[in-house]
Design a protein around this motif. Sequence first.
Motif, mmCIF file in Angstrom:
data_model
loop_
_atom_site.group_PDB
_atom_site.id
_atom_site.type_symbol
_atom_site.label_atom_id
_atom_site.label_comp_id
_atom_site.label_asym_id
_atom_site.label_seq_id
_atom_site.Cartn_x
_atom_site.Cartn_y
_atom_site.Cartn_z
ATOM 1 N N GLU A 50 0.817 -1.209 0.000
ATOM 2 C CA GLU A 50 0.000 0.000 0.000
ATOM 3 C C GLU A 50 0.855 1.266 0.000
ATOM 4 O OE1 GLU A 50 -2.782 -0.402 3.212
ATOM 5 O OE2 GLU A 50 -3.507 -2.291 2.393
ATOM 6 N N THR A 66 1.303 4.170 -3.377
ATOM 7 C CA THR A 66 0.753 5.515 -3.187
ATOM 8 C C THR A 66 1.893 6.532 -3.173
ATOM 9 O OG1 THR A 66 0.737 5.015 -0.835
ATOM 10 C CG2 THR A 66 -1.346 4.765 -2.003
ATOM 11 N N GLN A 67 1.543 7.789 -2.957
ATOM 12 C CA GLN A 67 2.543 8.842 -3.090
ATOM 13 C C GLN A 67 3.392 9.003 -1.821
ATOM 14 O OE1 GLN A 67 0.506 12.368 -5.290
ATOM 15 N NE2 GLN A 67 -1.108 11.079 -4.479
ATOM 16 N N ASN A 95 2.250 10.549 1.529
ATOM 17 C CA ASN A 95 1.258 9.903 2.391
ATOM 18 C C ASN A 95 1.783 8.620 3.045
ATOM 19 O OD1 ASN A 95 -0.825 11.777 1.750
ATOM 20 N ND2 ASN A 95 -1.028 10.777 -0.235
ATOM 21 N N ALA A 104 -6.807 5.081 0.893
ATOM 22 C CA ALA A 104 -5.568 5.812 1.132
ATOM 23 C C ALA A 104 -5.571 7.181 0.464
ATOM 24 C CB ALA A 104 -4.389 4.996 0.612
ATOM 25 N N GLU A 105 -4.790 8.054 1.008
ATOM 26 C CA GLU A 105 -4.434 9.355 0.438
ATOM 27 C C GLU A 105 -5.505 10.428 0.605
ATOM 28 O OE1 GLU A 105 -1.054 9.002 -2.331
ATOM 29 O OE2 GLU A 105 -2.493 8.010 -3.622
ATOM 30 N N ARG A 147 -9.853 10.645 -5.069
ATOM 31 C CA ARG A 147 -8.821 11.636 -4.762
ATOM 32 C C ARG A 147 -8.941 12.835 -5.704
ATOM 33 N NH1 ARG A 147 -3.921 7.635 -5.469
ATOM 34 N NH2 ARG A 147 -5.480 6.792 -6.889
ATOM 35 N N GLY A 165 2.359 5.114 -7.945
ATOM 36 C CA GLY A 165 2.932 4.827 -6.631
ATOM 37 C C GLY A 165 4.374 5.267 -6.565
ATOM 38 N N PRO A 204 -6.787 3.340 -4.864
ATOM 39 C CA PRO A 204 -5.388 3.574 -5.262
ATOM 40 C C PRO A 204 -4.560 2.306 -5.456
ATOM 41 C CG PRO A 204 -6.002 5.048 -3.467
ATOM 42 C CD PRO A 204 -7.146 4.114 -3.657
#
Lengths: 468, 468, 468
Positions: free
Chosen positions: B76, B80-81, B84, B169-170, B239, B254, B370
Amino acid sequence: MNATRIRWGLALSLPLWVGLAAASPAWAQDAATTAEAAAEAVEEGVSAEMFTVNNLWIMIAGCMVFIMHLGFASLESGLTQAKNTVNILFKNTMIVSLGILTYALIGFSLMYPGEWGVAGVLGWTGWGIPLPPGGQTSAYDAGYTYHTDFFFQAMFAATAATIVSGAVAERIKLGPFLIFIIPIVAISYPITGSWQWGGGWLSTLGGDDAGFIDFAGSTLVHSVGAWAALAAVIVLGPRLGKYAADGTVNPIPGHNLALATIGVFLLWFGWFGFNGGSVLTADAAAVSLVLTNTALAAAAGAVAAGLLAYFVTRNADLTMALNGILGGLVAITASANIQTPMTAIIIGIIGGVIVVVSIIGLDRLRIDDPVGAISAHGTCGVWGTLAPGIFGASAGVTQLGYQVIGVVSIAAFTLAFAFIVALAVKATLGFRVDEAEEIEGLDLGEHEMSAYPDFPRVYIKSYHTREI
Amino acid sequence: MNATRIRWGLALSLPLWVGLAAASPAWAQDAATTAEAAAEAVEEGVSAEMFTVNNLWIMIAGCMVFIMHLGFASLESGLTQAKNTVNILFKNTMIVSLGILTYALIGFSLMYPGEWGVAGVLGWTGWGIPLPPGGQTSAYDAGYTYHTDFFFQAMFAATAATIVSGAVAERIKLGPFLIFIIPIVAISYPITGSWQWGGGWLSTLGGDDAGFIDFAGSTLVHSVGAWAALAAVIVLGPRLGKYAADGTVNPIPGHNLALATIGVFLLWFGWFGFNGGSVLTADAAAVSLVLTNTALAAAAGAVAAGLLAYFVTRNADLTMALNGILGGLVAITASANIQTPMTAIIIGIIGGVIVVVSIIGLDRLRIDDPVGAISAHGTCGVWGTLAPGIFGASAGVTQLGYQVIGVVSIAAFTLAFAFIVALAVKATLGFRVDEAEEIEGLDLGEHEMSAYPDFPRVYIKSYHTREI
Amino acid sequence: MNATRIRWGLALSLPLWVGLAAASPAWAQDAATTAEAAAEAVEEGVSAEMFTVNNLWIMIAGCMVFIMHLGFASLESGLTQAKNTVNILFKNTMIVSLGILTYALIGFSLMYPGEWGVAGVLGWTGWGIPLPPGGQTSAYDAGYTYHTDFFFQAMFAATAATIVSGAVAERIKLGPFLIFIIPIVAISYPITGSWQWGGGWLSTLGGDDAGFIDFAGSTLVHSVGAWAALAAVIVLGPRLGKYAADGTVNPIPGHNLALATIGVFLLWFGWFGFNGGSVLTADAAAVSLVLTNTALAAAAGAVAAGLLAYFVTRNADLTMALNGILGGLVAITASANIQTPMTAIIIGIIGGVIVVVSIIGLDRLRIDDPVGAISAHGTCGVWGTLAPGIFGASAGVTQLGYQVIGVVSIAAFTLAFAFIVALAVKATLGFRVDEAEEIEGLDLGEHEMSAYPDFPRVYIKSYHTREI
C-alpha cells in the motif's frame, strides 16, 4: 587495485583461518555423533517422533530469530540519516557474522559450561563447538541435538550485540566499534547468560526449585544489549547538534520510515521464534500460550505508545508506535510462558508507556540514542524482568526480590565490562569519527560509498551550525 | 512536550487498561488449562505426537499470516505517493494491533460462539479469550489448543481490515478511519465469519453434509475487506484530480515499486500459511496439495494479468502483474483444498484476467481505489467463491447456488454494516481531510513527519490543477 | 485503453489456457490419490507421525526457498540503477511465475523421470504433474507426498533462472530475455538435474554406492544459473561505459544498498530452507548439522570477503561483504550435510575470498555482471562442489575426480545449451536494447513507468560519454 594488493590481502586473511583451525581441534567430530542425542532422548522416554518435532520447532524458531537481524538492520538504517546508511548496514552484516563465529569459538562454551571453574559464575568447556567431553552433559537438555541447541543460541547471542549498533549510530568509528562489540558478544553476554540459562547462581537463588525468572531474555539478552549500548553512548557523547547549549533537543529524523516499519514488523515476526522457541519443545499448550501472549503484548504496546504520544505531542507519531511494539515485546519476553492473555496485555501496555517516557527522559539527560534502543531494550527489559514478580502465578515479594537481584547483578557486570572495553578502545584507537566526517556522513568517510547514489540528498546543516 | 502533558497522557491512557481489565475477569485462567486440549485430543485417538505437529503447523502458519500485514503495509505504501507514506504505515501498524486486541476482546467469541443467540446467525461466548464454559466446545476442533486457534484466527481477522486501508488511502482522516475500521474487524467480520466457520447457517445450507464452501476465506476474509472498502470509498469519493471532468482517468503512480513488489512477495509467502494453515492439521497430503495449488494459481495469475495488460496497453505493466498474483491467490483461497493443479491454474488465470478488467472497470465508474484492493480481494474473491461450484469434485448447479447465496448474503450484510458506520462517522467526525491537506500530503497534516526527510520530492501539481 | 483492446487481450490470452489444458489431461487426478504416499510410507515402517513431520519440514523449507525469490529481486534491483528497477522487478516476478508453471508442465517430469529414454541421461514421465503411471515410482522417495516433492522442487527450479536475471541486467530486452530463460528453467536445468537427483549417470559414477556429491545444488542449481548467465553476458556484451577503451573499469554503483542488504539477508534466511530442506526428512541430527554449517559458512564468507576487500581497497566494502555471504552459502551447499562446523567455516572463508577475486577477475576480462552473480553462484559453486573431494569424510582423489566430472559435464551442457538459445534469440528477435534506451533506462523504454516517480534522479552521464 593491483595484483600485489590482492596477494597481500590473501596473505593477511590467512591468520584468521589458521587461528580458527589451531584453536579448535576438537571440532573434528563427524556428523554421526550428533545422532547420539536422538538415541539418548528415546532412551529417556521421548519418542523419536516427538524428538523430531521438538527439534524442528527449535530450528525453525532459530531461523525466525535470524530474521530479527534483518529487522534490526532495517529499523536502524530507517531511523538514521541517509548519509550513514552503508555504515549501519555494514555494521549489522558484520555483527551477525562475527557473532555467530565467536559464539561457535567461545561463547557457547562459556554460556553452557557443564563444569564450573568458579561455581555458578564462570565455566568453560573448551574451544569450538565439539560435543562436551563425555557427550551430552546435564548443562543442556537431552531433548534436542547439540547442533540444534547451538544454532538457536547462536542466533540469540548476536541479537544482544545488534542492539548496541543502533544506539551508537552516526558517530562511532567502524573498526573500534567492531573491536568493542566482539568481547561483549563473545565473553560478557555468555558469562551473564550462564548465570541463569547455563544453570548458574541466578537460577538457583531460592534453592533448586526457585530463583530468578527470565524466560526468553528480557534481561539476559535485551537489557544486556542496552547496558552495553548505554556505556558506549556515554563514552561517545551525543551527535553534533542534537542538544543545543540552551537545552533544546533537536530531532534528527530518520531517512526512511518505510524501512523502519519493515524492520519492526520483521522483529515482531522473529520474536514469535525468539519467545516461542524458548519453550525448547514444541509442546502445543506452552508454545501457543507464548505466541498468544507475545502477539497481545506487542499490540498493546503499539496502542499504548501511540495513544500516549498523541496525548503528549498531538501527533500520531509513527516512530513512537513502532517503539511501543518493541517495548511490549521486550517486556513480555521474561515471562511470556507464565502470564495469561490479560496480564500479557497489561505488561505490554506498560511497556508501551514507559518506552515513550524513557525516550523523552534520556533526551533530557542528553543521552543520545538515535533509535531508542536503550529505552526499548533496557528500560522495558527491566520492566519485563520485574513483571513476573508482580503479575501471574509467580508473583510475590520473594520472587520480586530475585528479579531485582538478577536485573542489578547483570546490569552491574555488563556496564562495568562495557565501560572498561569502551574506555580502552577510546584511549588506544579512538572511538568517534572526527567532526568533518560526522557532518559529511560515515558512508563516504568509512566506506567511500553512498547507499543511494542515484538520488540527490538534502543535508540539514542547521543541526550543526547551531552547535558548532 | 512538558511534564504536565506526560502526566496527562498517562492519566488519559488509564481507561484503556481499566476497560480491558474490567471487561474480562474470565481471562484470569492460568496456563495449565490450555493443556486440556492436548489431553482431550489423545483421548480421541490422536497421538500426542500428531497433536503436537498439527498445532505446530497451525502456529507457524499463523506467524506466516502475520507477515501478510507487513506485505499489505509495503504494497500500500509502495503504490501511493511519498507524501502519504507515514500515514499508511501508521494505519497498518494500528490496524494489526487493534485487530488482534479487539479480536481477543470480542471477535473470537463472536466468530466461534459455541452457543447461538439467534441460531446459526449470531452467538457469543463472553468477553475476552477464556476457555468457554465447560472447556473445549464443539464450536472448535479438539485437534488444537485454544490459544493455537486464537492465534491463527486473530492473524486472519486483521487482514480483512488491512484490505480497506489501501482503498481509502491518500484522503481519509486518520482518527475517523480507525473508528470506522474497529467495528468492521471486531463485529461485522466475526458475525459473517460465524455463519460458515463458526458452524452457522451457511455451513449447513444443504443439510449436515453440504453447504457453502469457503475453504480459507475468498469470501469470509477477502471479499469482506473489499465490500467494507467499497462502502468507504463511495462515501469518501475519489482523490482530487484522479478523474477529470472530461472523463479522463489520470494515473497517480505509486512512489516506490520496489516496496510494492516486496509487499506482494511477502503476501504470497504469507498466503502459504493462510491457505496451508486452514487445513487445520498438518496432514501431508492435504497441506501439500493446498500449497501446490496456491503456488500455481498465483503464478498463473501473474502471467495472465501480465499478458492481458500487455495486449491492452502494449507495456509490461509491473503493477498489473503484481495484482495478478493477488488475484490468483484470492481466487484459489476458497477451494485450494479440493482443486487439482490443473483447475488451480485455470482459476488463477481467470483471477489474473478479471483483476485487470475490474481495475479498469472501477476507474470507469469513478470508484477510486489507489491500490486495486477492491478488484483483487472483491472481484477475485467473488470469482474464487464461485469456482468450487464450477470446477472440481464439488462442481454442480446446487453447489453453485450455495456459493451465490454465500457471496450475496455476506456482501449484503457487510455493505450495509459498512455504509451505516461510514455515514455515521462522516456525519459526526468527518471522513475526509480538507483539500489543502490532501494536496500537501497526509504525512505533514496528520503526523507532522515526512517518511523521507533527506530526499527532496516532486509534487505533481497537475493532478490537482486540472480538477480544481 | 478501449473496450476493443480489452476484448482482443482476452481473446489472445485464451491460447495459454487451452494449451495448458490440452497438454495435460493427466492432471485431472483428484486430491485423494496424493494420500497414497502416506499409506505407502506407513507400510514401509515410517509412522504416520514421522511421515507428517517430515513432509511438514519439506513444505516449510519450500516456503523459505520461495522467499529467496524476493531476496534475488531485492538484491538485483538494489545493486543496479534506479532507472532499471521496474524492469528488474518485472523480470523477477515473471521468472518465478513462469518457472513454477513450466516446472509443473514439463520440468518436474524431466528431472525425476522414473523411466529413462536414454539411460541415466534423459527421461520423461509425461506432461503435467500427475502421479506417474503405477503411482509412486522409485524415482522419488516414498517419504513424502507427490505434491510436497513438487512444491519444494519447483521453488528450487526457479532460483536457477533468477540467478541469470541479475547478470544480464540493465541492457537486455525484456521479451527476448523471457524467451531465453524459459528453456533454461524448463528443459536444461531439469535434464542436468536428473543426472544426479533423478538417479542418473552422475549419481552412480562409482557404482551403486558412490558417485558425484551435490547435496543441495552448488552445481545443479547455482552453477547452472551462473553458466547460463555467463553465456548470456558474453552474447550481450558489457553495459555502455562500464569498460573504457584505456582499460579502466568504471564502477556503476547500485541505487539502493539497503534494498540489496535486505535481499542478501532474505537469501540467507531462505538458504536455511534450501539446504535444510534438502535433507528430505526432518531428521533432527541431520537438519541441525546442515543449518549450523550453513550459518557458519555464510558468516565466515562475510568476514573473509570483508577483510580481503579491506586489505585490497582500504574500504569497508558493503557489497563485497554481502557477496561474501552468498559465496559462503553457495560453497557449503554441495556438502552441508557431511562437513563439520570447522570444515564448514573453512569452506565459507574460501568462498568469501574467491568471490572477491572472481569479481575483480571477471571485470579484467571485461565480462560485465552488475550484481556479481557469476562469481557468487558460478565460481563459488565450482569451489563448493570440489570441497567434498577435499574436506570431510568423503575427501579423496577418487571423489575429487567424480566432483570434477560433475562440474565439467554440467558446465559443458549448460553453456552449450545457453549459447545456442542466446544466439538464436539474438539472431531472430535481438537480445539487447538500443543505446538510447540503455542510457535513458529500461523502465521507460520497456514499461513506460518509473519505480520512483516522486523523486528526482541523477543520471551519471559520464559513464556513457567516456565510451561513446
